[in-house]
Design a protein around this motif. Structure first.
Motif, mmCIF file in Angstrom:
data_model
loop_
_atom_site.group_PDB
_atom_site.id
_atom_site.type_symbol
_atom_site.label_atom_id
_atom_site.label_comp_id
_atom_site.label_asym_id
_atom_site.label_seq_id
_atom_site.Cartn_x
_atom_site.Cartn_y
_atom_site.Cartn_z
ATOM 1 N N GLU A 48 15.573 37.107 37.940
ATOM 2 C CA GLU A 48 15.314 36.525 36.619
ATOM 3 C C GLU A 48 15.486 37.581 35.526
ATOM 4 O O GLU A 48 16.027 37.310 34.457
ATOM 5 C CB GLU A 48 13.901 35.955 36.579
ATOM 6 N N PHE A 49 15.047 38.797 35.799
ATOM 7 C CA PHE A 49 15.204 39.890 34.844
ATOM 8 C C PHE A 49 16.685 40.216 34.644
ATOM 9 O O PHE A 49 17.149 40.381 33.508
ATOM 10 C CB PHE A 49 14.451 41.120 35.356
ATOM 11 N N LEU A 50 17.450 40.288 35.736
ATOM 12 C CA LEU A 50 18.869 40.626 35.638
ATOM 13 C C LEU A 50 19.654 39.554 34.897
ATOM 14 O O LEU A 50 20.596 39.865 34.154
ATOM 15 C CB LEU A 50 19.461 40.816 37.038
ATOM 16 N N GLN A 51 19.284 38.296 35.086
ATOM 17 C CA GLN A 51 20.015 37.204 34.439
ATOM 18 C C GLN A 51 19.902 37.261 32.918
ATOM 19 O O GLN A 51 20.783 36.746 32.217
ATOM 20 C CB GLN A 51 19.479 35.858 34.944
ATOM 21 N N ASN A 52 18.840 37.849 32.429
ATOM 22 C CA ASN A 52 18.619 37.907 30.983
ATOM 23 C C ASN A 52 18.969 39.261 30.387
ATOM 24 O O ASN A 52 18.607 39.557 29.246
ATOM 25 C CB ASN A 52 17.161 37.575 30.670
ATOM 26 N N LEU A 53 19.683 40.085 31.178
ATOM 27 C CA LEU A 53 20.019 41.440 30.742
ATOM 28 C C LEU A 53 21.509 41.525 30.443
ATOM 29 O O LEU A 53 22.347 41.178 31.289
ATOM 30 C CB LEU A 53 19.640 42.434 31.845
ATOM 31 N N ASN A 54 21.832 41.973 29.250
ATOM 32 C CA ASN A 54 23.229 42.127 28.847
ATOM 33 C C ASN A 54 23.628 43.590 28.991
ATOM 34 O O ASN A 54 23.172 44.438 28.230
ATOM 35 C CB ASN A 54 23.393 41.660 27.394
ATOM 36 N N LEU A 55 24.462 43.896 29.993
ATOM 37 C CA LEU A 55 24.827 45.275 30.314
ATOM 38 C C LEU A 55 26.239 45.590 29.852
ATOM 39 O O LEU A 55 27.110 44.723 29.844
ATOM 40 C CB LEU A 55 24.700 45.512 31.822
ATOM 41 N N LYS A 56 26.472 46.860 29.509
ATOM 42 C CA LYS A 56 27.767 47.285 28.977
ATOM 43 C C LYS A 56 28.449 48.369 29.806
ATOM 44 O O LYS A 56 29.662 48.408 29.905
ATOM 45 C CB LYS A 56 27.588 47.798 27.542
ATOM 46 N N SER A 57 27.686 49.267 30.392
ATOM 47 C CA SER A 57 28.266 50.450 31.036
ATOM 48 C C SER A 57 29.069 50.093 32.276
ATOM 49 O O SER A 57 28.673 49.231 33.065
ATOM 50 C CB SER A 57 27.157 51.438 31.413
ATOM 51 N N SER A 97 16.503 37.539 23.671
ATOM 52 C CA SER A 97 15.812 36.248 23.648
ATOM 53 C C SER A 97 16.805 35.112 23.453
ATOM 54 O O SER A 97 16.713 34.066 24.121
ATOM 55 C CB SER A 97 14.766 36.227 22.527
ATOM 56 N N ILE A 98 17.767 35.318 22.552
ATOM 57 C CA ILE A 98 18.807 34.305 22.334
ATOM 58 C C ILE A 98 19.654 34.138 23.587
ATOM 59 O O ILE A 98 19.988 33.018 23.999
ATOM 60 C CB ILE A 98 19.687 34.697 21.128
ATOM 61 N N PHE A 99 20.016 35.276 24.221
ATOM 62 C CA PHE A 99 20.806 35.262 25.459
ATOM 63 C C PHE A 99 20.071 34.500 26.565
ATOM 64 O O PHE A 99 20.650 33.699 27.286
ATOM 65 C CB PHE A 99 21.097 36.695 25.873
ATOM 66 N N LYS A 100 18.755 34.745 26.668
ATOM 67 C CA LYS A 100 17.941 34.080 27.674
ATOM 68 C C LYS A 100 17.882 32.577 27.422
ATOM 69 O O LYS A 100 18.044 31.761 28.331
ATOM 70 C CB LYS A 100 16.535 34.666 27.673
ATOM 71 N N ASN A 101 17.679 32.196 26.169
ATOM 72 C CA ASN A 101 17.623 30.774 25.832
ATOM 73 C C ASN A 101 18.961 30.086 26.090
ATOM 74 O O ASN A 101 19.004 28.930 26.529
ATOM 75 C CB ASN A 101 17.217 30.596 24.369
ATOM 76 N N SER A 102 20.045 30.809 25.825
ATOM 77 C CA SER A 102 21.378 30.246 26.085
ATOM 78 C C SER A 102 21.587 30.018 27.576
ATOM 79 O O SER A 102 22.122 28.986 27.992
ATOM 80 C CB SER A 102 22.462 31.185 25.547
ATOM 81 N N ASN A 103 21.161 30.999 28.391
ATOM 82 C CA ASN A 103 21.276 30.849 29.845
ATOM 83 C C ASN A 103 20.458 29.674 30.345
ATOM 84 O O ASN A 103 20.898 28.893 31.197
ATOM 85 C CB ASN A 103 20.815 32.130 30.548
ATOM 86 N N ASN A 104 19.241 29.529 29.821
ATOM 87 C CA ASN A 104 18.384 28.425 30.239
ATOM 88 C C ASN A 104 18.989 27.083 29.859
ATOM 89 O O ASN A 104 18.902 26.108 30.604
ATOM 90 C CB ASN A 104 16.991 28.571 29.615
ATOM 91 N N ALA A 105 19.628 27.036 28.673
ATOM 92 C CA ALA A 105 20.254 25.790 28.224
ATOM 93 C C ALA A 105 21.423 25.417 29.117
ATOM 94 O O ALA A 105 21.639 24.238 29.433
ATOM 95 C CB ALA A 105 20.718 25.942 26.772
ATOM 96 N N VAL A 106 22.193 26.428 29.553
ATOM 97 C CA VAL A 106 23.333 26.169 30.447
ATOM 98 C C VAL A 106 22.852 25.641 31.784
ATOM 99 O O VAL A 106 23.430 24.711 32.362
ATOM 100 C CB VAL A 106 24.162 27.454 30.636
ATOM 101 N N VAL A 107 21.755 26.239 32.309
ATOM 102 C CA VAL A 107 21.209 25.812 33.601
ATOM 103 C C VAL A 107 20.738 24.369 33.538
ATOM 104 O O VAL A 107 20.947 23.556 34.450
ATOM 105 C CB VAL A 107 20.040 26.732 34.026
ATOM 106 N N LYS A 108 20.054 23.991 32.437
ATOM 107 C CA LYS A 108 19.570 22.625 32.272
ATOM 108 C C LYS A 108 20.718 21.642 32.116
ATOM 109 O O LYS A 108 20.670 20.510 32.549
ATOM 110 C CB LYS A 108 18.635 22.558 31.062
#
Length: 360
Positions: A185-194, A349-360
């Motif tokens: 759940e933590f990884l799904q809401n994490l936006n990584l770049k490196s 927070s926006i990224f997390k909400n977007s992911n949750n919306a896609v899942v629903k």
């Protein structure tokens, strides 16, 4: 909040969890079959406690790593292989693996098993007991140890981790290590770049910004098998590692670098200017005898000290100006870092909400 505590192997009563074992592989044809079997032999002992899967990311290997991994996956129901057409480095491999893992927890493991498989259960126990978002396997904390690591490699690793500990808000001993447990759940809401090994401190940095819970357990980093293979660390790679470590530390806490330099320069300037004043007042009584007034006496005293030590005035003035510049940059970077943290928190927070919306 960051906690470091001794290992406790007691697993609390709970429902059976799905665990993903994620291991990147690049040109590992010589060891992949043995390593995969070792992982399977160990995980089969834990099947009463966990459901599990093995996810291998073949990161554009030039040897038979991909082919051998596919052959293994055909004989094992809970093994999946993801292929990169080109090498995307450690960061790219981990990001791909994170997207494909299905487990409640993701355990990242080196395919060469420099951290033995028994670390899997230790990481899981700590993650479940403390409800941690990240659990780091640390060979550098109390209770951890290293075996037969090449001197240059270990020296560079320890130095970089010391630096990152100084600059990071997380009170950890190991920032660059890959072997960790993550909540999916933590990884799904994490936006990584490196795309490089700096993804490991990047995750810690962003976890701190998000106020995630991070734990650390003692671990054993064992290079006994790797030490049998002759390898040389080039000077360019060492310099690259030092530069990457400095840049990562700078990203963690940029104001610490500016304020440290500014503080050192301030001390130098205070010492030099203090020396000037002490010597000025030391000769002032003798010069005051023939002077018209206090102002002239003081000016003549300063002029005498300048004639005797002109470079002191130059050093004191330059270091004072530089100190003020660096301290100003430190305060500005502190303000910018706080703005960045708030923006990242909002973006996550926006990224997390977007992911949750896609899942629903």
């Amino acid at each position: 909040m960051i906690h470091t505590k001794p290992l406790n192997n007691t697993i609390p009563a709970r429902e059976k969890l799905l665990v993903s074992i994620l291991t990147p592989a690049y040109n590992e044809a010589d060891i992949i079959e043995k390593s995969v079997q070792t992982i399977y032999d160990y995980m089969q002992q834990l099947e009463d406690e966990y459901d599990w899967e093995l996810v291998v990311v073949n990161d554009g290997s030039r040897d038979n790593t991909g082919k051998l991994a596919d052959e293994l996956a055909r004989t094992k129901d809970n093994m999946r292989v993801i292929h990169h057409k080109i090498n995307r480095n450690l960061g790219g491999a981990l990001q791909t693996g994170f997207r494909h893992c299905r487990g409640d927890y993701v355990i990242v493991l080196d395919i060469d098993l420099t951290y033995a498989p028994y670390h899997i259960e230790r990481l899981l126990v700590e993650a479940v007991e403390t409800d941690a978002d990240i659990v780091v396997a640390s060979p550098y904390m109390k209770g951890g140890k290293t075996t037969k690591i090449p001197f240059k490699r270990e020296l560079l690793s320890r130095a970089m981790n010391k630096l990152l500990r100084w600059t990071s808000p997380a009170d950890l001993h190991t920032y660059t290590g890959m072997v960790r447990a993550y909540k999916r759940e933590f990884l799904q809401n994490l936006n990584l770049k490196s795309n490089t090994y700096t993804i490991n401190p990047e995750i810690i940095n962003k976890a701190c910004i998000l106020r995630s819970r991070i734990q650390e357990i003692p671990a054993h980093l064992d290079w006994s098998e790797q030490s049998k293979v002759v390898s040389r660390t080039s000077s360019i790679k060492i310099l690259s590692g030092i530069f990457s470590g400095l840049m990562t530390g700078f990203i963690f806490r940029p104001y610490a670098f500016f304020m440290t330099i500014g503080g050192i320069l301030s001390l130098i300037s205070i010492y030099v200017i203090g020396w000037i004043f002490v010597n000025t007042f030391a000769i002032y009584p003798d010069i005051a005898v023939g002077a018209r007034d206090v102002e002239q006496a003081f000016s003549l005293s300063v002029a005498t000290v300048f004639q005797d030590r002109p470079y002191s005035f130059f050093v004191g003035g330059v270091t004072l100006i530089l100190a003020l510049q660096f301290l100003s940059l430190g305060f500005l970077s502190l303000q910018s870092k706080r703005y960045f943290d708030e923006l990242f928190h909002l973006g996550s927070s926006i990224f997390k909400n977007s992911n949750n919306a896609v899942v629903k």
